[in-house]
Design a protein around this motif. Structure first.
Motif, short mmCIF file in Angstrom:
data_model
loop_
_atom_site.label_atom_id
_atom_site.label_comp_id
_atom_site.label_asym_id
_atom_site.label_seq_id
_atom_site.Cartn_x
_atom_site.Cartn_y
_atom_site.Cartn_z
N UNK A 144 56.26 161.96 23.66
CA UNK A 144 55.68 163.29 23.87
C UNK A 144 55.53 163.43 25.38
N UNK A 145 56.65 163.73 26.01
CA UNK A 145 56.72 163.74 27.47
C UNK A 145 56.88 165.14 28.03
N UNK A 146 56.55 165.25 29.31
CA UNK A 146 56.66 166.54 29.98
C UNK A 146 57.08 166.31 31.43
N UNK A 147 58.09 167.05 31.86
CA UNK A 147 58.51 166.99 33.26
C UNK A 147 57.57 167.89 34.05
N UNK A 148 56.67 167.28 34.79
CA UNK A 148 55.69 168.04 35.55
C UNK A 148 56.35 168.80 36.68
N UNK A 149 57.28 168.17 37.35
CA UNK A 149 57.98 168.84 38.44
C UNK A 149 58.95 167.91 39.13
N UNK A 150 59.88 168.51 39.85
CA UNK A 150 60.85 167.75 40.64
C UNK A 150 60.46 167.92 42.10
N UNK A 151 59.99 166.85 42.70
CA UNK A 151 59.57 166.92 44.10
C UNK A 151 60.76 167.08 45.03
N UNK A 152 61.86 166.44 44.69
CA UNK A 152 63.04 166.52 45.56
C UNK A 152 64.30 166.21 44.76
N UNK A 153 65.37 166.88 45.11
CA UNK A 153 66.71 166.58 44.59
C UNK A 153 67.60 166.47 45.81
N UNK A 154 68.09 165.27 46.08
CA UNK A 154 68.78 165.00 47.33
C UNK A 154 70.20 164.50 47.08
N UNK A 155 71.16 165.06 47.78
CA UNK A 155 72.54 164.58 47.69
C UNK A 155 72.62 163.22 48.37
N UNK A 156 73.11 162.22 47.64
CA UNK A 156 73.19 160.88 48.22
C UNK A 156 74.59 160.28 48.15
N UNK A 157 75.52 160.95 47.50
CA UNK A 157 76.87 160.41 47.41
C UNK A 157 77.85 161.46 46.95
N UNK A 158 79.10 161.30 47.32
CA UNK A 158 80.15 162.23 46.90
C UNK A 158 81.50 161.57 47.11
N UNK A 159 82.44 161.91 46.25
CA UNK A 159 83.80 161.40 46.42
C UNK A 159 84.77 162.20 45.57
N UNK A 160 86.02 162.17 45.97
CA UNK A 160 87.11 162.72 45.17
C UNK A 160 87.83 161.55 44.54
N UNK A 161 88.01 161.59 43.22
CA UNK A 161 88.78 160.58 42.50
C UNK A 161 89.93 161.31 41.84
N UNK A 162 91.06 161.34 42.53
CA UNK A 162 92.15 162.18 42.06
C UNK A 162 91.73 163.63 42.17
N UNK A 163 91.78 164.35 41.06
CA UNK A 163 91.34 165.74 41.03
C UNK A 163 89.90 165.89 40.54
N UNK A 164 89.23 164.77 40.38
CA UNK A 164 87.84 164.80 39.92
C UNK A 164 86.90 164.71 41.11
N UNK A 165 85.99 165.68 41.21
CA UNK A 165 84.93 165.63 42.23
C UNK A 165 83.72 164.98 41.60
#
Length: 223
Positions: A144-165
């Motif tokens: 019985x859970x509840x997401x109170x809030x998201x303090x931060x959403x931060x980009x930490x990684x990225x890559x292209x794998x062929x045509x997949x981002x």
């Protein structure tokens, strides 16, 4: 990625470990090596993490993207490579959609509704969530859970794998809730006290697809 038996064991142990039960999702969806191959259609209906529209590959010019100051140069270059491959990609818009997906997936998992996340996650991650949900139901454990809030959403990684981002996001959130056993007795958590949670999720998208949806392909905790 560990085998299915070991993975289920980890889930069950987490259920009995106290408030860790609120964060089972953190160990789901790690890479299996069988993510969707390039060119395979993606489902419609996921939170729109990029803007509709497409541009022919031979007509594309470099795309300028806005990133927070202090973004590491290597990450900036990797995100730029995605934007160049898919001009619909806008980091800020992507993060808005990622936040929405994070909440929707957590709520569906806690409620035991695997079908509600079908359009948000890859087939492999869906199978893992479904296995965990089924194991939880058999044991009589309920969240019985509840997401109170998201303090931060931060980009930490990225890559292209062929045509997949692939783009990885760290979520720093607050979650409140309790876990109950088959008799209804509370064995972990609190509805009044929120606990800081840190998750690292990776989303994937085929840059040549007309469907702007991104799917969750891997998760990990952010500790």
């Amino acid at each position: 990625m560990s085998d299915s038996g070991t993975w289920i064991e980890i889930v069950l142990l987490a259920m009995l470990a106290g408030f860790i039960g609120l964060r089972l999702v953190s160990v789901l969806g790690r890479r299996t090596g069988h993510e969707k191959p390039a060119g395979e259609p993606y489902r419609a209906g996921a939170p729109e993490l990029s803007k509709p529209g497409s541009v022919a590959a031979d007509a594309r010019a470099p795309v300028a993207i806005e990133l927070p100051s202090g973004t590491p140069a290597a990450l900036r270059a990797d995100l730029q490579s995605i934007a160049d491959a898919d001009p619909r990609f806008e980091p800020a818009r992507f993060l808005t959609g990622a936040r929405a997906a994070y909440g929707m997936i957590l709520e569906a998992f806690w409620a035991g509704n695997a079908a509600d996340m079908k359009h948000l996650v890859s087939d492999e991650v869906l199978a893992q969530f479904t296995t965990a949900i089924d194991a939880r139901k058999e044991s009589g454990v309920r969240f019985e859970n509840r997401l109170v809030g998201i303090d931060a959403a931060t980009l930490v990684g990225a890559q292209m794998v062929g045509q997949m981002a692939e783009v990885t996001v760290r979520f720093d959130a607050l979650i409140a809730g309790v876990s109950t056993d088959a008799s209804g007795a509370v064995f972990a958590g609190s509805k009044s006290d929120a606990t800081p949670t840190h998750d690292v999720w990776t989303f994937s998208h085929h840059v040549g697809s007309a469907d702007p949806a991104w799917l969750l392909i891997a998760t990990d905790d952010g500790e």
